[in-house]
Write an enzyme that holds these catalytic residues in place. Sequence first.
Site, PDB file in Angstrom:
ATOM      1  N   ASN A  88     -27.665  97.343  19.360  1.00 40.32           N
ATOM      2  CA  ASN A  88     -26.943  96.173  19.469  1.00 40.32           C
ATOM      3  C   ASN A  88     -27.468  95.296  18.478  1.00 40.32           C
ATOM      4  O   ASN A  88     -28.692  94.604  18.869  1.00 40.32           O
ATOM      5  CB  ASN A  88     -27.361  95.648  21.011  1.00 40.32           C
ATOM      6  CG  ASN A  88     -26.608  94.612  21.389  1.00 40.32           C
ATOM      7  OD1 ASN A  88     -26.150  93.693  20.326  1.00 40.32           O
ATOM      8  ND2 ASN A  88     -26.733  94.087  22.589  1.00 40.32           N
ATOM      9  N   ASP A  89     -26.659  95.062  17.356  1.00 38.76           N
ATOM     10  CA  ASP A  89     -27.118  94.146  16.313  1.00 38.76           C
ATOM     11  C   ASP A  89     -27.118  92.719  16.701  1.00 38.76           C
ATOM     12  O   ASP A  89     -27.752  91.921  15.971  1.00 38.76           O
ATOM     13  CB  ASP A  89     -26.123  94.349  15.362  1.00 38.76           C
ATOM     14  CG  ASP A  89     -26.276  95.545  14.393  1.00 38.76           C
ATOM     15  OD1 ASP A  89     -27.472  96.027  14.664  1.00 38.76           O
ATOM     16  OD2 ASP A  89     -25.213  95.943  13.717  1.00 38.76           O
ATOM     17  N   CYS A  90     -26.759  92.471  18.029  1.00 34.21           N
ATOM     18  CA  CYS A  90     -26.775  91.093  18.250  1.00 34.21           C
ATOM     19  C   CYS A  90     -28.048  90.654  19.204  1.00 34.21           C
ATOM     20  O   CYS A  90     -28.270  89.733  19.744  1.00 34.21           O
ATOM     21  CB  CYS A  90     -25.542  90.850  19.223  1.00 34.21           C
ATOM     22  SG  CYS A  90     -24.167  90.717  18.099  1.00 34.21           S
TER      23      CYS A  90
END
EC number: 2.4.1.20
Length: 813
Positions: A483-485
């Site tokens: 999850n890059d966020c």
Amino acid sequence: MRFGYFDDVNREYVITTPQTPYPWINYLGTEDFFSIISHMAGGYCFYKDARLRRITRFRYNNVPTDAGGRYFYIREENGDFWTPTWMPVRKDLSFFEARHGLGYTKITGERNGLRATITYFVPRHFTGEVHHLVLENRTNTPRRIKLFSFIEFCLWNALDDMTNFQRNYSTGEVEIEGSVIYHKTEYRERRNHYAFYSVNQPIDGFDTDRESFIGLYSGFEAPQAVVEGKPRNSVASGWAPIASHYLEIKLAPSEKKELIFILGYVENPEEEKWEKPGVINKKRAKEMIEKFKTGEDVEHALKELKEYWDDLLGRIQVETHDEKLNRMVNIWNQYQCMVTFNISRSASYFESGISRGIGFRDSNQDILGFVHMIPEKARQRILDLASIQFEDGSTYHQFQPLTKKGNNEIGGGFNDDPLWLILSTSAYIKETGDWSILDEEVPFDNDPNKKASLFEHLKRSFYFTVNNLGPHGLPLIGRADWNDCLNLNCFSKDPDESFQTTVNALDGRVAESVFIAGLFVLAGKEFVEICKRRGLEEEAREAEKHVNKMIETTLKYGWDGEWFLRAYDAFGRKVGSKECEEGKIFIEPQGMCVMASIGVDNGYAEKALDSVKKYLDTPYGLVLQQPAYSRYYIELGEISSYPPGYKENAGIFCHNNPWVAIAETVIGRGDRAFEIYRKITPAYLEDISEIHRTEPYVYAQMVAGKDAPRHGEAKNSWLTGTAAWSFVAITQHILGIRPTYDGLVVDPCIPKEWEGFRITRKFRGSIYDITVKNLSHVSKGVKEIIVDGKKIEGQVLPVFEDGKVHRVEVVMG
């Protein structure tokens, strides 16, 4: 509510109503759909390099709905004008049909008894698009029409084209020769490539300047040249080059006429750039045009394209009682997997018109979905990905597929990235039996002076995690994990900086990821098995110790009582815990940890999946986390910047739904696994088109979650890891025909009500015709397997490699 139907004979989705508000319906001759078919034809990728080169431009500096495209305007004697694609003129049509097939689109529009059918496609091994237009007079009176073609050229570098106006208002150049318009902007200097747009008959006029054709205050819906019925014969000078052919056409009653337009791309060697001073060398363009002089030429190329897809899709085919399942597995899911191979993810030409590179983790996961179709290309992709790895085992987050360089603008530090290389490599070896890939010498950071075997790259991937553990012994998250966020080290206050690439505020040695822990166990088991099969027993034992230690650590520090924690933040506080005010439970560690069989023996796996159903389930799929974040948490980053219910903030991020479906098969719950699979699968959503609002034949990246006002609305279709993982979930874990190092394992986990299914699988040079019978109505368990009339022990079908068809009967029970 449906606005189309599937033609399963021709493998096409057919749209019959253009005047609707749903974006997917209006992919009618637009850049969006053509960036897909241009890549999917198995031919040439126009968009050549890291400088974002492309032929035509629309989406990236326009509204994100559907403006700009490949258009044909028809003007009749009475002044009425219209477009057979409905857009952009939007005149009522007495008949409309758009067929989206495998590598082509065919659109038919009819008005006042005049029918126009356009077939758009990219032929195999051809650096151009063919636009085949058939005009038919379906009345008893002669017709005279004026036809205007239209495309708008890009100035080659898409990012520069939409920003560097002080230069680009003065660069456009064209040549017109016969029926061909050549786009030679910047060819006089550093470029050796040009584009052209041709038609296979003499023209009565042309335009190459946008303002002259459209008019200063007009738009695509009513270009001034079309309204007035006459071209300007304009020659673009400095800015806004277009290509528009003008043809005056007579049609007798019931007569048909065919026109073949080619939008092509040519590269010349530096020493062959010019015919004479100032005149481009057109030899290669003329050779391309010569290939498509007749309708028979077009039909031959379409036949070749269809045969190409028959071969690719024929490597896995299923027969079940469920027509929608058959359609997704046999056609559209595999097709989408090939799209992701070619153009990766949403930061791409497809959605924005520009590209920042292909993701390292993205492409490694995509390989899982297409390795059975194009194993030789999967092999090369693995080696290319490994070449942007650093010596410590970490890697660039993205790479440019033609330069083979890592993307410096994004950099690295995404700590899950290295582990995906192990999974893609193991998937390739299982599919092909090709162990030689491990001995290939691959550079680090593309430095030919720093080379090591691919096996050494895998080893460094594994030990990168081992060498980067946090206070609890869990893997450090770095900039982010899958999850890059989820940016636990970012602490961003600047709205203009990237959450992923900004300098982290803290040293990054505290925030840990339970998700990476699960991934490490899953990939680590494959690494251990690879070591064993290469005779590296000591290496295998050492690696196995680390895997077992991570399982122990995850159960001790990653378990929250009813589900697996998501992470620990930069202050050592829990993320994804019942102790949290918001974001108490996340989907990713539940799926990944159970896929890795963590907690299966002690009941934690079943509890975690029960919690997923209790807290994350919706009619349209599993949301990423709950409760949604109602405000921005600086210590969590981008995930809390989205409104509740969208993207990573409790949206249905479809990519990870198949992980939970696979996890359900691990504990034997076939009914629940298939329920999860169905909820995000497009074929089962075609009856809610007014809610879903994307194509009913391809997966979306995200569907609005239950906290969003538009729950069930999908976004970002085509380019998503959902495609590969959904294909893996249904074929390898629910239907249960899974490649292993020793052969095909047969281990279905299906709904109890199913009586069986049939699957044909090409594998290592042989064809396995597998019939599964489930007369006992169980979800999981194989009682008997008979291969070519002989009962075998165990559940692994042997490798024959003999080119023959082998009949397999499987009895569940």
